[in-house]
Design a protein around this motif. Sequence first.
Motif, PDB file in Angstrom:
ATOM      1  N   GLN A   1      -1.040  12.985  -7.963  1.00  0.00           N
ATOM      2  CA  GLN A   1       0.067  12.855  -8.931  1.00  0.00           C
ATOM      3  C   GLN A   1       0.820  11.648  -8.476  1.00  0.00           C
ATOM      4  N   LEU A   2       1.115  12.087  -7.109  1.00  0.00           N
ATOM      5  CA  LEU A   2       2.277  11.154  -6.485  1.00  0.00           C
ATOM      6  C   LEU A   2       1.497   9.661  -6.645  1.00  0.00           C
ATOM      7  N   ILE A   3       0.336   9.513  -6.321  1.00  0.00           N
ATOM      8  CA  ILE A   3      -0.438   8.010  -6.460  1.00  0.00           C
ATOM      9  C   ILE A   3      -0.208   7.770  -7.882  1.00  0.00           C
ATOM     10  N   LYS A   4      -0.554   8.498  -8.849  1.00  0.00           N
ATOM     11  CA  LYS A   4      -0.640   8.039 -10.069  1.00  0.00           C
ATOM     12  C   LYS A   4       0.909   7.611 -10.478  1.00  0.00           C
ATOM     13  N   THR A   5       1.853   8.174 -10.231  1.00  0.00           N
ATOM     14  CA  THR A   5       3.420   8.072 -10.356  1.00  0.00           C
ATOM     15  C   THR A   5       3.497   6.685  -9.711  1.00  0.00           C
ATOM     16  N   ALA A   6       3.178   6.120  -8.439  1.00  0.00           N
ATOM     17  CA  ALA A   6       3.493   5.216  -7.831  1.00  0.00           C
ATOM     18  C   ALA A   6       2.935   3.962  -8.631  1.00  0.00           C
ATOM     19  N   LYS A   7       1.617   4.098  -8.955  1.00  0.00           N
ATOM     20  CA  LYS A   7       0.891   3.098  -9.839  1.00  0.00           C
ATOM     21  C   LYS A   7       1.876   2.618 -11.166  1.00  0.00           C
ATOM     22  N   THR A  16      -3.532   2.022  -2.975  1.00  0.00           N
ATOM     23  CA  THR A  16      -3.236   3.734  -2.620  1.00  0.00           C
ATOM     24  C   THR A  16      -3.959   4.040  -1.821  1.00  0.00           C
ATOM     25  N   THR A  17      -3.746   5.125  -0.998  1.00  0.00           N
ATOM     26  CA  THR A  17      -4.524   5.908  -0.293  1.00  0.00           C
ATOM     27  C   THR A  17      -4.009   7.220   0.183  1.00  0.00           C
ATOM     28  N   VAL A  18      -4.957   8.236   0.403  1.00  0.00           N
ATOM     29  CA  VAL A  18      -4.312   9.432   0.867  1.00  0.00           C
ATOM     30  C   VAL A  18      -5.012   9.943   2.157  1.00  0.00           C
ATOM     31  N   GLU A  19      -4.100  10.334   3.059  1.00  0.00           N
ATOM     32  CA  GLU A  19      -4.596  10.613   4.375  1.00  0.00           C
ATOM     33  C   GLU A  19      -4.341  12.017   4.644  1.00  0.00           C
ATOM     34  N   THR A  20      -4.970  12.770   5.737  1.00  0.00           N
ATOM     35  CA  THR A  20      -4.608  14.035   6.058  1.00  0.00           C
ATOM     36  C   THR A  20      -4.120  14.229   7.615  1.00  0.00           C
ATOM     37  N   GLY A  21      -3.149  14.830   7.812  1.00  0.00           N
ATOM     38  CA  GLY A  21      -2.725  14.972   9.245  1.00  0.00           C
ATOM     39  C   GLY A  21      -1.195  15.005   9.243  1.00  0.00           C
ATOM     40  N   THR A  69       0.896  -0.978   0.240  1.00  0.00           N
ATOM     41  CA  THR A  69       0.111   0.135  -0.031  1.00  0.00           C
ATOM     42  C   THR A  69       0.735   1.196  -0.148  1.00  0.00           C
ATOM     43  N   VAL A  70       0.397   2.011  -0.875  1.00  0.00           N
ATOM     44  CA  VAL A  70       1.089   3.422  -0.831  1.00  0.00           C
ATOM     45  C   VAL A  70       0.403   4.540  -0.231  1.00  0.00           C
ATOM     46  N   LEU A  71       1.164   5.000   0.590  1.00  0.00           N
ATOM     47  CA  LEU A  71       0.382   5.971   1.245  1.00  0.00           C
ATOM     48  C   LEU A  71       0.762   7.523   1.100  1.00  0.00           C
ATOM     49  N   ASN A  72      -0.021   8.531   0.953  1.00  0.00           N
ATOM     50  CA  ASN A  72       0.400   9.896   0.723  1.00  0.00           C
ATOM     51  C   ASN A  72      -0.198  10.582   2.034  1.00  0.00           C
ATOM     52  N   ILE A  73       0.294  11.545   2.378  1.00  0.00           N
ATOM     53  CA  ILE A  73      -0.307  12.451   3.564  1.00  0.00           C
ATOM     54  C   ILE A  73      -0.366  13.671   3.134  1.00  0.00           C
ATOM     55  N   VAL A  74      -1.377  14.345   3.290  1.00  0.00           N
ATOM     56  CA  VAL A  74      -1.646  15.735   2.908  1.00  0.00           C
ATOM     57  C   VAL A  74      -1.587  16.507   4.406  1.00  0.00           C
ATOM     58  N   THR A  75      -0.491  17.359   4.707  1.00  0.00           N
ATOM     59  CA  THR A  75      -0.530  17.990   5.826  1.00  0.00           C
ATOM     60  C   THR A  75      -1.460  19.043   5.769  1.00  0.00           C
ATOM     61  N   GLN A  95      -5.091  24.252  -0.821  1.00  0.00           N
ATOM     62  CA  GLN A  95      -5.492  22.808  -0.530  1.00  0.00           C
ATOM     63  C   GLN A  95      -5.855  21.946  -1.528  1.00  0.00           C
ATOM     64  N   ALA A  96      -6.482  22.431  -2.558  1.00  0.00           N
ATOM     65  CA  ALA A  96      -6.444  21.926  -3.820  1.00  0.00           C
ATOM     66  C   ALA A  96      -5.353  21.574  -4.564  1.00  0.00           C
ATOM     67  N   ASP A  97      -4.380  22.370  -4.348  1.00  0.00           N
ATOM     68  CA  ASP A  97      -2.696  22.273  -4.968  1.00  0.00           C
ATOM     69  C   ASP A  97      -2.385  21.051  -4.197  1.00  0.00           C
ATOM     70  N   ALA A  98      -2.340  20.861  -3.016  1.00  0.00           N
ATOM     71  CA  ALA A  98      -1.862  19.727  -2.144  1.00  0.00           C
ATOM     72  C   ALA A  98      -2.634  18.454  -2.580  1.00  0.00           C
ATOM     73  N   ARG A  99      -3.726  18.602  -2.555  1.00  0.00           N
ATOM     74  CA  ARG A  99      -4.738  17.214  -3.100  1.00  0.00           C
ATOM     75  C   ARG A  99      -4.145  16.739  -4.463  1.00  0.00           C
ATOM     76  N   GLU A 100      -4.060  17.830  -5.353  1.00  0.00           N
ATOM     77  CA  GLU A 100      -3.623  17.600  -6.888  1.00  0.00           C
ATOM     78  C   GLU A 100      -2.320  16.814  -6.756  1.00  0.00           C
ATOM     79  N   ARG A 101      -1.311  17.333  -5.912  1.00  0.00           N
ATOM     80  CA  ARG A 101      -0.061  16.821  -5.955  1.00  0.00           C
ATOM     81  C   ARG A 101      -0.082  15.468  -5.431  1.00  0.00           C
ATOM     82  N   ALA A 102      -0.838  15.401  -4.372  1.00  0.00           N
ATOM     83  CA  ALA A 102      -1.219  13.701  -3.652  1.00  0.00           C
ATOM     84  C   ALA A 102      -1.484  12.972  -4.972  1.00  0.00           C
TER      85      ALA A 102
END
Length: 143
Positions: A66-72, A84-89, A32-38, A57-64
């Motif tokens: 893109q990272l997930i797409k690249t990992a796939k 894949t998953t994106v979490e906030t915190g 599982t690939v995890l990206n965290i949006v702070t 906030q939209a830019d941060a989510r878009e970056r996340a």
Amino acid sequence: MLPSHVLVPLDGSPLADEALQHALAAFDCRVTVLNIVTPLDAGMSEGGILEPDESRQADARERADQLIKTAKAEAAAADRSVETTVETGDPASAIVDYAEQHTVDHIVMGGHGGERGELARRLLGTVATAVLGEAPVTVTVVR
């Protein structure tokens, strides 16, 4: 004992990408690939300087995303697939919480230097150091 579920936190850094490559090559199991949006009001974000707004906030989510797409794509190039998953915190807390809540039995992550302070923090980075100290499972830090 070989793991059955490996978690790879990605932040877009070269060492995080190397951690993903290592996990895909070393472990023949669920990854599982995890990206965290702070959140922008968190201490590690730009929130201390700039007021949070929807655009950032939209830019941060878009970056996340893109990272997930690249990992796939990287996994597909290695004839593998990843969840894949994106979490906030807070990054360290989010990594440890995810591992505890999702039957993760190994974490593979990049280590980052540059932070001033304790020797371990300087060698591994603050997030990696915190995860090493708190994770309930084995942690591999790729340098």
